[in-house]
Design a protein around this motif. Sequence first.
Motif, short mmCIF file in Angstrom:
data_model
loop_
_atom_site.label_atom_id
_atom_site.label_comp_id
_atom_site.label_asym_id
_atom_site.label_seq_id
_atom_site.Cartn_x
_atom_site.Cartn_y
_atom_site.Cartn_z
N ILE A 121 72.17 55.54 76.40
CA ILE A 121 73.37 54.72 76.44
C ILE A 121 73.38 53.85 75.19
CG2 ILE A 121 74.56 52.93 77.78
CD1 ILE A 121 74.05 54.57 80.00
N LEU B 128 77.22 50.33 82.88
CA LEU B 128 77.01 51.70 82.42
C LEU B 128 75.60 52.18 82.77
CD1 LEU B 128 78.83 53.63 80.82
CD2 LEU B 128 77.87 52.70 78.72
N ALA B 132 74.87 55.25 85.34
CA ALA B 132 74.12 56.42 84.88
C ALA B 132 72.85 56.63 85.68
CB ALA B 132 73.80 56.29 83.39
N SER B 139 77.35 58.40 81.74
CA SER B 139 77.54 57.89 80.38
C SER B 139 78.39 58.86 79.57
CB SER B 139 76.19 57.65 79.69
OG SER B 139 75.48 58.86 79.54
#
Lengths: 231, 231
Positions: A121, B128, B132, B139
Motif C-alpha cells: 500500500i 486502506l 486490505a 488495495s
Amino acid sequence: GHMIVLGWQEGASQQLLSMLSGERASDEALPVLVSRSLAQNPMSDQIDFVRAERLADPEALERAGISGARGVVVRGENDDETLAAALVSATLNSSIHVVAYFEYQRTAEIAERQAARIETITSLSPELLVRAARDPGSSQVAKLLLSASTADTAFSMLLPEGRAPIRYGDALIGLRRSCNATLVGVGRAGKVDLNCPADDPISSGDTIYYISDNRLDAGAIDWSAMEGAGR
Amino acid sequence: GHMIVLGWQEGASQQLLSMLSGERASDEALPVLVSRSLAQNPMSDQIDFVRAERLADPEALERAGISGARGVVVRGENDDETLAAALVSATLNSSIHVVAYFEYQRTAEIAERQAARIETITSLSPELLVRAARDPGSSQVAKLLLSASTADTAFSMLLPEGRAPIRYGDALIGLRRSCNATLVGVGRAGKVDLNCPADDPISSGDTIYYISDNRLDAGAIDWSAMEGAGR
Ligand SMILES: [Ca+2]
Ligand SMILES: [Ca+2]
C-alpha cells in the motif's frame, strides 16, 4: 486466526487497531501489536501487546502468534524497517496474508518482487485529490468503500469450492436481488478486474468484490438460483 | 475552465499535476500551479505557473485565472496554509469546486464548517490497510477506482435537466447494457449513498457514480429506454 500489527505511530496506529478490533469475527482473538518504541500496551482493553527489539525479530513474531495468525499489517518507521518485517513475516508463515505500507513506490515494488504474497500500500492521496477535483464527491465514495464501520463497504468473498461457474452478468443481478449487494469485480491469481463483461465466468477459488452494508456469507448464498438472472 | 493547484511538494505534486493534465477535456487549458517555494515553472511542458508570496494571496489567485477556473486543488505546507488558501479560493469564485488535503481530521472539519463547498481529503491509509488485511486485493480495487489512467475508474455524471426520474434498479441494468458501466451510487445535496434500493428515484440534478473504462457523456445516453430494465 488473529491479526498482528507491526509498528506503532501515534494516532494512525490507534485508528488502525480500533478498526481491526471492531471488525473481528465472533471467534477471533484480539489483534496483537508488536512495537519497539512502546514500553507497555497502549490500548489494553482492545489489543494484546508484544515488545520487540526489532520488528523483524522472528522470536517476537512467534510470541505474537504468527504461526496461527490470519494476517499481518506492517507499517514501520521507514521503508527499510517495513520491508524487513514484511519479508520475515511472509517467511515464518507461508499461508499468511501480509499487508505493508510503503512511503515510496520503488520500495513497494521491491517488496512485491521478493514475495508476491505481500500486498503493498502506498499513499493514494494524489489520486484521491485528482479524482475529487474531476468528480466531486469521490472522496466520500472512497471513504465509504474502505470503512467497514459505515454502510456501503467494499467487501470481498472467496467463491466456495465445488460449484459450477456462474456468468458475471447473472451474479450481478442475482446478488442485487438476493443479497442487496452490488458486484463490482473479480480477483483471480492476484489480478483484479472490475466491471467485467457479462459473459465472463466466475469460478470456485475466484474472489469477488461487492458493495454491501454487511459482510455476506458465501456458504449461505444460493448461487445456482442466479443462473440466467442477467439475460 | 481550467484547474488550479495551490502548493508544491516534490514528488506528490508532480504526480498530481501530470494526472490533472492527462485528464484534461479537449477544450480545457493547462493546469496552473501556484507556489511560493519555487522560482520557476517545474513542468513547463505540462502546466502554467504563477509565483506567489502567499498561497492565500487573492492577487496571485486572480493571476492564476480563478474567476474562470473549474476547480482548485489545495495542499499547503501545513494545515493552516491549506485552510487559508481553500477559504480564500472559495470566496473569490462562488461556483468553483475546491478540494483540499488536510493532515488532521480536526482541521478538515473546520474547513467544512466554514464552507460546505470545500471537499476535504485526509489520508485514507489506515482504512486502506485494514480493508486490505480483511479483504485481500482491496488495495488494487481502490487504486483502479481512483486512477483514470487505468481501466475501471469511478467517474461521476450529473443527470441532465428536464428528464423524468428513473428508478435506481433500472439505471443499474440500463447502464450495464447500453454503456458497459456499473452504477455504484448517487450523490444528492452533498451526501453520497452507494448500492441504493432498486425503487429509489434518480432525478435531474443528482450525481451518479459509476465504474467504467472511460467517462460517459450524459447527453448521449437514452435514459428513457432504460425504463423497466431492472424489473
Ligand atoms: Ca474491467
Ligand atoms: Ca446504501
